[in-house]
Design an enzyme around this catalytic site. Sequence first.
Site: not given
Length: 691
Positions: A44, A42, A422, A124, A236, A437, A91, A325, A419, A147, A444, A128, A126
């Site tokens: 950049e 973001d 601030c 099973e 599935y 902080c 999930s 995983k 900080c 989803r 802040c 990707d 998974k």
Amino acid sequence: MKKKDKKKEYVKEIQNKYLKLKKEITIHNKLYYGENNPKISDIEYDKLWQKLKDLELEFPFLKTKDSPTKKVGYKPNQSFSKIKHILPMLSLENALNLDEVKKYVEKVSRYLNTKNQFIELIAEPKIDGLSISLKYEYGNFASGATRGDGQIGEDVTLNLKTIKDIPKNIEQLKNIKTFEIRGEIYMKKKDFLNLNEIRKKSNDSLFANTRNAAAGSLRQLDRNVVEERKLNFFAYTYGEITKEINFKKQSEFLNLIKVFGFPTNDLYQICKNFNDVELFYEKIEKIRNNLNYDIDGIVYKINDISIQNRLGLVGRAPRWAVARKFPAEKAETKIINIKVQVGRTGILTPVAELEPVYIGGVKVSRVSLHNQDEIDRKDIRIGDTIKLQRAGDVIPQVISVDKSKRNEKSKKFVIPNVCPCCKSKTDRKENEVAVKCTGGWSICEDQQIGSLEYFVSRNAFNIEGLGGRNLKKFWKEGFIKYPYDIFYLDKYKNNIINKEGFGEKSYSNLIKAINLKKKVSLEKFIYSLGIPQVGQRTSNLLSKHFKNFKSWFESIKSLSKNINNVYESYLNIDGIGPDVVEDIKNFFDKEKIEIVNKLNDALNNVESYKYSTKSNSKISEKIIVFTGTLKNMSRSEAKSKAEELGAKVTNSVSNNTDYVIAGTDSGSKEKKARDLKVKVLNESEWKKLIV
Ligand SMILES: [Zn+2]
């Protein structure tokens, strides 16, 4: 050269610079909004955007109607309408190794009270890709949704119709009103490589992996493009099914839907013991690279559907499945700098900026170093060469520093004592890892922006079009300071359209998206406040316990004043410990309570907790106390079951208690119940009550 020519040349140079910048931003816009596949951060992006805007300010003749500065907030995928899933899309919990799978099975067997007996699993691969839910009405494919946040997804029906793997009519289902099938949309490895080859030739940016390619392709607006991308589908699991269909096991379900014409993955296996669990994992890991699609692990599910139903959900994850995983992929790179970020709760997080490196197809240019202890333990310094790893969709981690490549002059990195936002003093409490902080939320600015970003994020209010870039702008302009300000954003209509470069259409889309969220569940409401340690699971537990906004709001007011034994009643909620209660208590100072109050005023409706099953059960609204040991189910299962059926479970017996369920060795609570003439039930009477 003549003066005139010189000027001409200069104008041309500026024009070229402008066009180049414009093209670049357009590409990034498309990637970010259209393909869901941003290639730059973001920050950049903001830099590019500001450059373009500066040029336009300095040389107004450059500005054209199609300038990206006119179009920020434009989201093509807004034209997908929303679909609310009848049953949430879940999930999975992760297990990192065989030991964790073992622990998972032990936990399940404790919950079911089955004395460490191995419970049959089905393993099973998974896939990707991205999960999808398909709805069939009387056997005809009716609609399909992504989803999304698990509860509301995007309607991608038309695009799904182009996918050959998805059957459009199913004879065997023609007597069933609703049949929801769930699975994964994925792209085959060879189609992915071909797609990137074509994109390379036409100078389009490349997809990092098959998952991104599948997700980006399915969300294309032009269905012809979707068709060209050649997506595939594996089924599935299931969602809503309105008529009893005969399957008792997940393995039977897979065989059944295969007969219906759904593509299923044949590589599954039934595991009768841990040896099977491990052997299957090893087998799949070995053949993984030769498969023509990507997988990122193994899912182990309890095979028996009736046991699955007993196990139910914890938060948004099923208790009956766990994902293991594959090990992380590794890479080496260099730390260019370490920056310290201030989060919404004031915690300072050191983040290393890296020489960009690809790990498992994904470009990584930043990695969180978490906290000072982590930095000290690994002795991480600016300029160091490090080993990184990244597993599946998990965020990258530093494994170690290669000290042989270290610059002799490098110094230890210490999180600053002021900080960076601030300039207040920072503080680290005893026994805590976090440096915070001390400026507090109201002074802040990073904490304020952080809270707002969290508030609109996907699992919270999920307001489309109000992500990082726009939110920051509105915050800077002073349009939004508190979360409730979002719902009064239309006060600034003229400012937003004229000054911020929004088109009328983008503006009205944004307001529409905001108004849609004026109705929200209590669970999301609590989650979105960003109370430390109160994530989705705890928000779910709290909303289940307090049921409606009013009683929850009363509880936090009492909690902050420490009255009405409310502290103890929080402690009685299953799954919430004293440190969480302490955090909730500390979070709600006067200002925060006022924010909650005003936020509630800004909304139309905070919806009470809804039980997915019938709430007209015999124990709905009843107050129940469990005591002693039950024979056929664990205390946790009994409690979940009671709550699922609408009862409130408490720990102590009082005049308000409706039932005390007494197992063996029940002791003082049973005695107290009898003294108070509260109805006492034994285990078999209890079981009759809940059938
Ligand atoms: Zn600060």
